[in-house]
Design a protein around this motif. Sequence first.
Motif, mmCIF file in Angstrom:
data_model
loop_
_atom_site.group_PDB
_atom_site.id
_atom_site.type_symbol
_atom_site.label_atom_id
_atom_site.label_comp_id
_atom_site.label_asym_id
_atom_site.label_seq_id
_atom_site.Cartn_x
_atom_site.Cartn_y
_atom_site.Cartn_z
ATOM 1 N N LYS A 143 0.831 -1.209 0.000
ATOM 2 C CA LYS A 143 0.000 0.000 0.000
ATOM 3 C C LYS A 143 0.870 1.266 0.000
ATOM 4 C CE LYS A 143 -3.588 -0.487 2.650
ATOM 5 N NZ LYS A 143 -4.456 -0.517 3.835
ATOM 6 N N ASP B 175 -6.153 0.528 14.359
ATOM 7 C CA ASP B 175 -6.830 -0.373 13.421
ATOM 8 C C ASP B 175 -8.082 -0.866 14.149
ATOM 9 O OD1 ASP B 175 -6.299 -1.792 10.699
ATOM 10 O OD2 ASP B 175 -6.835 -3.446 11.995
ATOM 11 N N THR C 53 -9.527 8.054 5.167
ATOM 12 C CA THR C 53 -9.724 6.814 4.414
ATOM 13 C C THR C 53 -11.021 6.902 3.595
ATOM 14 O OG1 THR C 53 -8.574 5.686 6.189
ATOM 15 C CG2 THR C 53 -9.680 4.296 4.592
ATOM 16 N N GLN D 241 -20.980 -1.580 2.664
ATOM 17 C CA GLN D 241 -21.012 -2.520 3.790
ATOM 18 C C GLN D 241 -20.111 -1.971 4.890
ATOM 19 O OE1 GLN D 241 -18.768 -6.174 3.688
ATOM 20 N NE2 GLN D 241 -20.482 -7.319 4.558
ATOM 21 N N PHE E 285 -20.679 0.708 8.443
ATOM 22 C CA PHE E 285 -20.950 2.136 8.648
ATOM 23 C C PHE E 285 -20.117 2.619 9.829
ATOM 24 C CE2 PHE E 285 -23.955 5.793 9.406
ATOM 25 C CZ PHE E 285 -23.848 6.339 8.141
ATOM 26 N N GLY E 286 -18.829 2.212 9.825
ATOM 27 C CA GLY E 286 -17.895 2.655 10.857
ATOM 28 C C GLY E 286 -17.101 3.832 10.325
ATOM 29 N N VAL F 197 -23.519 -5.090 10.877
ATOM 30 C CA VAL F 197 -23.557 -6.423 11.498
ATOM 31 C C VAL F 197 -24.954 -6.793 11.996
ATOM 32 C CG1 VAL F 197 -21.328 -7.221 12.332
ATOM 33 C CG2 VAL F 197 -22.372 -5.283 13.428
ATOM 34 N N ALA G 236 -16.050 -3.026 5.707
ATOM 35 C CA ALA G 236 -16.241 -3.587 7.045
ATOM 36 C C ALA G 236 -15.085 -4.500 7.440
ATOM 37 C CB ALA G 236 -17.558 -4.348 7.102
ATOM 38 N N THR G 237 -14.931 -5.579 6.684
ATOM 39 C CA THR G 237 -14.002 -6.607 7.143
ATOM 40 C C THR G 237 -13.520 -7.483 5.973
ATOM 41 O OG1 THR G 237 -13.810 -8.354 8.794
ATOM 42 C CG2 THR G 237 -15.916 -8.208 7.694
ATOM 43 N N GLY H 15 -12.931 -0.420 0.489
ATOM 44 C CA GLY H 15 -12.591 0.390 1.658
ATOM 45 C C GLY H 15 -11.918 -0.449 2.729
ATOM 46 N N ALA H 16 -12.369 -1.700 2.881
ATOM 47 C CA ALA H 16 -11.775 -2.608 3.874
ATOM 48 C C ALA H 16 -10.489 -3.226 3.333
ATOM 49 C CB ALA H 16 -12.768 -3.707 4.215
ATOM 50 N N ASN H 17 -9.713 -3.820 4.232
ATOM 51 C CA ASN H 17 -8.538 -4.596 3.813
ATOM 52 C C ASN H 17 -8.971 -6.030 3.533
ATOM 53 O OD1 ASN H 17 -6.312 -2.749 4.030
ATOM 54 N ND2 ASN H 17 -6.609 -2.789 6.253
#
Length: 421
Positions: A99, A151, A195, A222, A224-225, A248, A299-300, A320-322
């Motif tokens: 990255k 993280d 991010t 997916q 909404f954090g 979730v 999300a995840t 957006g997530a890893n």
Amino acid sequence: MKTVSLEQELNPWEAQAARFDFAAQKLNLSEGLWKILRHPSREIIVYIPVAMDDGRLEVFTGFRVQHSIARGPAKGGVRYSPDVTLDEIRALASWMTWKCAVVNIPFGGAKGGIIVDPKKLSLAELEKLTRRYTAELIEFIGPEKDVPAPDMNTNEQTMAWMMDTYSMHMRQTVTAVVTGKPINIGGSRGRREATGRGVMIVCEEALKKLALRRENTRVIIQGFGNVGSNAAKLMADIGYKIIGIAEVDGSLYNPRGINIDDLLEYKDRNKTIVGFTGAEPHNSRELLVTDCDILIPAATENVITSQNASDIKAKVICEGANGPTTAAADEILAEKKVFVIPDILANAGGVTASYFEWVQDRQGYFWTERVVNEQLEFILRESFEEVVRYSETHSVNNRIAAYMLAINRVAHTIRVRGIYA
Ligand code: NAD
């Protein structure tokens, strides 16, 4: 790529290695450099004793993996979760190397984690855990060595404790040892939204590339954090229609567009999106495969797999997530000609703003939010263009192009520096 079992498909280290091997082969990377870059350069395991509030002594296992320091200090977050494994931290550490190289900032890659369910610890126990973990790593971290960040389940407070612990050992305040700090102790303006802002910037570039119009673009997110809600807010503000949000505990769908300001206020008050009246409740799993133009998994890991990739309707997936997409799913998406903006580019806004934070701490001079946002946009646009150009020149998908660009940059540095013996 070779056929693998579902268990292997969902192992993040295997997922990373599959993409690395494929990209390295396309690059004709020499066998020696391949061996160096395929494995982390250092893995540290620490056993962290904590005196719990009830008087018991508990011992937690923590990791810090430094994948590469070829291009600069190692950089990467620290996550607290009961599911943390060394394989996961290894994968995330190498993703950080790629990255940082994709966006061409002078960092290597690292990641840390502690096997713990933070919800079961009091604030005082979390503080002791964080401070002792930092103390155990004292020789291995530092502004010029390895710079941790928040993280999953860690935050600005965690970084403040890490910074303070490191500073106490150094007998001076060292703000640049971690990023993602509160603004009043050396954090950067714009870091919290960076991010999500990066996600918006690369989506804008993708629309240009695909000749799509924002006003007609329907988005499903997916998570909404931090990443998902900031991307939703920034994208809704400039005219995207956010038609679905998956969380979730439930999901929302409104084909006319969800009012994100109202939803943010609702979530702030109720700590959930469930029950929001500006949209219909929806099945979370189905939302991922519901018709839309852009799908943002924020999300995840492992949410787009060989099991559901063929049902995806989106034209663009912006990660957006890893690690939300498995290597097996990549092949299905490529056949369907879905335009994937890979995680190591799509969510690089966070580490780019962390880089700005580290620079500001070392300069002792703090930028305005406008400067942070302008610099972020400049770097992400350039990186997007470079990845797409690489993909066209080498006839590979965007993910492999991003890996090739990154591996090439890191390999070049190692070749020029040589191997110390
Ligand atoms: P966060 O904890 O703030 O938000 C994640 C949200 O996703 C939470 O609201 C959670 O309830 C939800 N969620 C978890 N599992 C879900 C599931 N299966 N379905 C639907 N919703 C689910 O975390 P974040 O900081 O927004 O990070 C999200 C992802 O982005 C992670 O993969 C993280 O590694 C990655 N990322 C974050 C940053 C950053 O700056 N925060 C930077 C780069 C990458």
